[in-house]
Write a protein that holds these residues in place. Structure first.
Motif, PDB file in Angstrom:
ATOM      1  N   GLY A   1       0.795  -1.223   0.000  1.00  0.00           N
ATOM      2  CA  GLY A   1       0.000   0.000   0.000  1.00  0.00           C
ATOM      3  C   GLY A   1       0.822   1.266   0.000  1.00  0.00           C
ATOM      4  O   GLY A   1       0.258   2.364  -0.015  1.00  0.00           O
ATOM      5  N   ALA A   2       2.142   1.145   0.007  1.00  0.00           N
ATOM      6  CA  ALA A   2       3.023   2.318   0.080  1.00  0.00           C
ATOM      7  C   ALA A   2       3.122   3.018  -1.273  1.00  0.00           C
ATOM      8  O   ALA A   2       2.853   2.437  -2.325  1.00  0.00           O
ATOM      9  CB  ALA A   2       4.405   1.911   0.566  1.00  0.00           C
ATOM     10  N   SER A   3       3.523   4.262  -1.232  1.00  0.00           N
ATOM     11  CA  SER A   3       3.749   5.024  -2.468  1.00  0.00           C
ATOM     12  C   SER A   3       5.237   5.240  -2.726  1.00  0.00           C
ATOM     13  O   SER A   3       5.647   5.481  -3.861  1.00  0.00           O
ATOM     14  CB  SER A   3       3.052   6.382  -2.394  1.00  0.00           C
ATOM     15  N   GLN A   4       6.051   5.141  -1.668  1.00  0.00           N
ATOM     16  CA  GLN A   4       7.486   5.373  -1.811  1.00  0.00           C
ATOM     17  C   GLN A   4       8.241   4.592  -0.751  1.00  0.00           C
ATOM     18  O   GLN A   4       7.807   4.488   0.399  1.00  0.00           O
ATOM     19  CB  GLN A   4       7.796   6.868  -1.697  1.00  0.00           C
ATOM     20  N   LEU A   5       9.389   4.040  -1.153  1.00  0.00           N
ATOM     21  CA  LEU A   5      10.243   3.285  -0.241  1.00  0.00           C
ATOM     22  C   LEU A   5      11.655   3.858  -0.261  1.00  0.00           C
ATOM     23  O   LEU A   5      12.163   4.267  -1.306  1.00  0.00           O
ATOM     24  CB  LEU A   5      10.325   1.802  -0.651  1.00  0.00           C
TER      25      LEU A   5
ATOM     26  N   VAL B 198      13.781  -0.222   6.024  1.00  0.00           N
ATOM     27  CA  VAL B 198      12.944   0.290   4.939  1.00  0.00           C
ATOM     28  C   VAL B 198      12.061   1.388   5.516  1.00  0.00           C
ATOM     29  O   VAL B 198      11.376   1.164   6.517  1.00  0.00           O
ATOM     30  CB  VAL B 198      12.042  -0.798   4.314  1.00  0.00           C
ATOM     31  N   ILE B 199      12.096   2.573   4.919  1.00  0.00           N
ATOM     32  CA  ILE B 199      11.178   3.651   5.290  1.00  0.00           C
ATOM     33  C   ILE B 199      10.037   3.634   4.276  1.00  0.00           C
ATOM     34  O   ILE B 199      10.281   3.677   3.060  1.00  0.00           O
ATOM     35  CB  ILE B 199      11.869   5.029   5.261  1.00  0.00           C
ATOM     36  N   LEU B 200       8.807   3.543   4.766  1.00  0.00           N
ATOM     37  CA  LEU B 200       7.649   3.469   3.886  1.00  0.00           C
ATOM     38  C   LEU B 200       6.814   4.740   3.988  1.00  0.00           C
ATOM     39  O   LEU B 200       6.387   5.114   5.084  1.00  0.00           O
ATOM     40  CB  LEU B 200       6.767   2.261   4.240  1.00  0.00           C
TER      41      LEU B 200
ATOM     42  N   PRO C 135       4.289   7.871   7.785  1.00  0.00           N
ATOM     43  CA  PRO C 135       5.339   6.929   7.378  1.00  0.00           C
ATOM     44  C   PRO C 135       5.705   5.978   8.500  1.00  0.00           C
ATOM     45  O   PRO C 135       5.481   6.255   9.683  1.00  0.00           O
ATOM     46  CB  PRO C 135       6.509   7.853   7.013  1.00  0.00           C
ATOM     47  N   VAL C 136       6.262   4.838   8.109  1.00  0.00           N
ATOM     48  CA  VAL C 136       6.657   3.782   9.043  1.00  0.00           C
ATOM     49  C   VAL C 136       8.054   3.315   8.669  1.00  0.00           C
ATOM     50  O   VAL C 136       8.422   3.317   7.493  1.00  0.00           O
ATOM     51  CB  VAL C 136       5.676   2.586   8.981  1.00  0.00           C
ATOM     52  N   VAL C 137       8.826   2.905   9.659  1.00  0.00           N
ATOM     53  CA  VAL C 137      10.139   2.311   9.405  1.00  0.00           C
ATOM     54  C   VAL C 137      10.093   0.839   9.814  1.00  0.00           C
ATOM     55  O   VAL C 137       9.638   0.507  10.913  1.00  0.00           O
ATOM     56  CB  VAL C 137      11.258   3.023  10.185  1.00  0.00           C
ATOM     57  N   TYR C 138      10.542  -0.017   8.916  1.00  0.00           N
ATOM     58  CA  TYR C 138      10.673  -1.448   9.193  1.00  0.00           C
ATOM     59  C   TYR C 138      12.162  -1.744   9.283  1.00  0.00           C
ATOM     60  O   TYR C 138      12.901  -1.570   8.319  1.00  0.00           O
ATOM     61  CB  TYR C 138      10.036  -2.262   8.069  1.00  0.00           C
ATOM     62  N   ALA C 139      12.614  -2.149  10.456  1.00  0.00           N
ATOM     63  CA  ALA C 139      14.043  -2.403  10.682  1.00  0.00           C
ATOM     64  C   ALA C 139      14.274  -3.873  10.986  1.00  0.00           C
ATOM     65  O   ALA C 139      13.543  -4.479  11.780  1.00  0.00           O
ATOM     66  CB  ALA C 139      14.554  -1.539  11.831  1.00  0.00           C
ATOM     67  N   GLU C 140      15.290  -4.446  10.369  1.00  0.00           N
ATOM     68  CA  GLU C 140      15.580  -5.863  10.527  1.00  0.00           C
ATOM     69  C   GLU C 140      16.765  -6.080  11.459  1.00  0.00           C
ATOM     70  O   GLU C 140      17.714  -5.301  11.481  1.00  0.00           O
ATOM     71  CB  GLU C 140      15.893  -6.500   9.165  1.00  0.00           C
ATOM     72  N   ALA C 141      16.676  -7.164  12.228  1.00  0.00           N
ATOM     73  CA  ALA C 141      17.783  -7.603  13.080  1.00  0.00           C
ATOM     74  C   ALA C 141      17.996  -9.093  12.825  1.00  0.00           C
ATOM     75  O   ALA C 141      17.312  -9.695  11.994  1.00  0.00           O
ATOM     76  CB  ALA C 141      17.467  -7.343  14.549  1.00  0.00           C
TER      77      ALA C 141
ATOM     78  N   ILE D 254      17.414 -11.892  14.609  1.00  0.00           N
ATOM     79  CA  ILE D 254      16.372 -12.867  14.944  1.00  0.00           C
ATOM     80  C   ILE D 254      14.980 -12.242  14.990  1.00  0.00           C
ATOM     81  O   ILE D 254      14.050 -12.819  15.558  1.00  0.00           O
ATOM     82  CB  ILE D 254      16.668 -13.559  16.288  1.00  0.00           C
ATOM     83  N   GLY D 255      14.811 -11.087  14.386  1.00  0.00           N
ATOM     84  CA  GLY D 255      13.494 -10.468  14.416  1.00  0.00           C
ATOM     85  C   GLY D 255      13.500  -9.126  13.709  1.00  0.00           C
ATOM     86  O   GLY D 255      14.486  -8.734  13.079  1.00  0.00           O
ATOM     87  N   SER D 256      12.395  -8.419  13.806  1.00  0.00           N
ATOM     88  CA  SER D 256      12.260  -7.117  13.163  1.00  0.00           C
ATOM     89  C   SER D 256      11.394  -6.216  14.029  1.00  0.00           C
ATOM     90  O   SER D 256      10.696  -6.688  14.934  1.00  0.00           O
ATOM     91  CB  SER D 256      11.638  -7.268  11.771  1.00  0.00           C
ATOM     92  N   MET D 257      11.445  -4.914  13.746  1.00  0.00           N
ATOM     93  CA  MET D 257      10.679  -3.939  14.516  1.00  0.00           C
ATOM     94  C   MET D 257      10.082  -2.897  13.587  1.00  0.00           C
ATOM     95  O   MET D 257      10.634  -2.604  12.521  1.00  0.00           O
ATOM     96  CB  MET D 257      11.566  -3.236  15.547  1.00  0.00           C
ATOM     97  N   PHE D 258       8.946  -2.332  14.006  1.00  0.00           N
ATOM     98  CA  PHE D 258       8.341  -1.213  13.307  1.00  0.00           C
ATOM     99  C   PHE D 258       8.481   0.031  14.176  1.00  0.00           C
ATOM    100  O   PHE D 258       8.203  -0.016  15.369  1.00  0.00           O
ATOM    101  CB  PHE D 258       6.850  -1.475  13.036  1.00  0.00           C
ATOM    102  N   PHE D 259       8.905   1.132  13.565  1.00  0.00           N
ATOM    103  CA  PHE D 259       9.007   2.404  14.265  1.00  0.00           C
ATOM    104  C   PHE D 259       8.001   3.368  13.636  1.00  0.00           C
ATOM    105  O   PHE D 259       8.044   3.604  12.432  1.00  0.00           O
ATOM    106  CB  PHE D 259      10.415   2.981  14.144  1.00  0.00           C
ATOM    107  N   GLU D 260       7.108   3.908  14.458  1.00  0.00           N
ATOM    108  CA  GLU D 260       6.051   4.776  13.953  1.00  0.00           C
ATOM    109  C   GLU D 260       6.087   6.178  14.556  1.00  0.00           C
ATOM    110  O   GLU D 260       5.415   7.083  14.055  1.00  0.00           O
ATOM    111  CB  GLU D 260       4.687   4.142  14.230  1.00  0.00           C
ATOM    112  N   GLU D 261       6.833   6.366  15.642  1.00  0.00           N
ATOM    113  CA  GLU D 261       6.904   7.686  16.251  1.00  0.00           C
ATOM    114  C   GLU D 261       7.569   8.670  15.288  1.00  0.00           C
ATOM    115  O   GLU D 261       8.539   8.334  14.602  1.00  0.00           O
ATOM    116  CB  GLU D 261       7.695   7.628  17.557  1.00  0.00           C
ATOM    117  N   ILE D 262       7.066   9.890  15.272  1.00  0.00           N
ATOM    118  CA  ILE D 262       7.571  10.901  14.342  1.00  0.00           C
ATOM    119  C   ILE D 262       9.080  11.108  14.505  1.00  0.00           C
ATOM    120  O   ILE D 262       9.818  11.205  13.519  1.00  0.00           O
ATOM    121  CB  ILE D 262       6.829  12.232  14.559  1.00  0.00           C
TER     122      ILE D 262
END
Length: 296
Positions: A110-114, A228-230, A244-250, A252-260
């Motif tokens: 659903g994103a418009s830019q990555l 990935v910044i979406l 926008p949302v940030v998806y960060a990989e590590a 053994i897992g991943s995280m989403f960052f949504e705070e401005i």
């Protein structure tokens, strides 16, 4: 589901955000809303955060009545709730995907830019089938060869957002030079992969830059893990644009960052990396040069 139609992850986040704004605009606390709706506070929170795969239309209408929304607004919210039933194209293979990545796929579609940074392997949207097949080694005890091929197919199906004729997504990739020299599978696979990336970088909606070894760690001297910044398209039908949302990989897992503040920091990191990369043509030339070395 059409290739240019967003997955239900984005509509449910938009619905949750709209209901939260309506609640706050009406002066209701979470506890008051839960009491009026005769549901638990946790249930209200899950709906507002977009965690529910399905939200009943009668609940959406009831929220609208409680918050004294107009009939038109209630119908808009109900229409958004109906989109949640959209079947994801990867739904048949959901049992093969990590939970966090399933959420990511829904947002990506659903994103418009990555804005993508990958220091270790070729970014998933740029991988060839042979490269992806090596990366997608079985990681569950019950994995079968068929499961492996399904995961490869999911990786390749994702690339449609870059190549579709209608509204292809705009993507800016930064790959560390290390990615080009780490042999995945064989020299033949790497040669084809480098040429594929060079060809993809000629598309007007794709920017591919290489961060050379000589750049060191341009982001304040710190190593940076994959992210990935979406960004999302402007809201329609009276809804706000999804932040926008940030998806960060590590490892053994991943995280989403949504705070401005977090998203802003990642944009700053991306700009620091970008400023140290090779220009587009130089990056394309390097990819083809490395491909020729692998072919020798």
């Amino acid at each position: 589901m059409r290739e240019d139609q967003p997955d239900s992850t984005l509509p449910r986040r938009q619905l949750g955000r709209a209901l939260r704004d309506a609640r706050e605009g009406a002066g209701f606390t979470l506890e008051q809303a839960a009491r009026e709706m005769e549901m638990s506070k946790t249930s209200v929170i899950r709906i507002e955060k977009g965690h529910n795969d399905k939200v009943k239309l009668r609940d959406v209408e009831a929220f609208g009545r409680v918050y004294d929304l107009s009939e038109r607004r209630i119908e808009e919210l109900k229409a958004l709730a109906q989109q949640l039933a959209t079947r994801s194209w990867w739904q048949a293979n959901r049992h093969l995907l990590p939970p966090g990545f399933k959420t990511y796929l829904g947002l990506e579609s659903g994103a418009s830019q990555l804005f993508v940074y990958q220091p270790l392997i070729v970014a998933g949207l740029l991988q060839t089938a042979d490269y992806a097949r090596v990366i997608e080694q079985p990681y569950l005890p019950t994995d079968t060869p068929e499961d492996l091929e399904r995961r490869v197919a999911v990786r390749l199906r994702r690339t449609a957002i870059l190549t579709r004729q209608r509204n292809p997504i705009t993507a800016e990739f930064i790959l560390h030079e290390n990615v080009l020299h780490t042999i995945v599978g064989s020299r033949t696979i790497m040669a084809a992969q480098c040429r594929h990336m060079a060809d993809m970088s000629t598309r007007p909606n794709i920017t591919l830059r290489i961060l050379p070894f000589s750049a060191g760690f341009p982001a304040d001297g710190n190593p940076v893990l994959p992210y990935v910044i979406l960004d999302f398209p402007e809201g329609g039908r009276g809804f706000y644009t999804e932040p926008p949302v940030v998806y960060a990989e590590a490892t053994i897992g991943s995280m989403f960052f949504e705070e401005i503040a977090d998203v802003k920091r990642y944009h700053g990191i991306h700009q620091s990396l970008l400023s140290a990369t090779l220009e587009e043509q130089a990056a394309r030339d390097l990819l083809r040069q490395v491909a020729r070395r692998y072919e020798q």
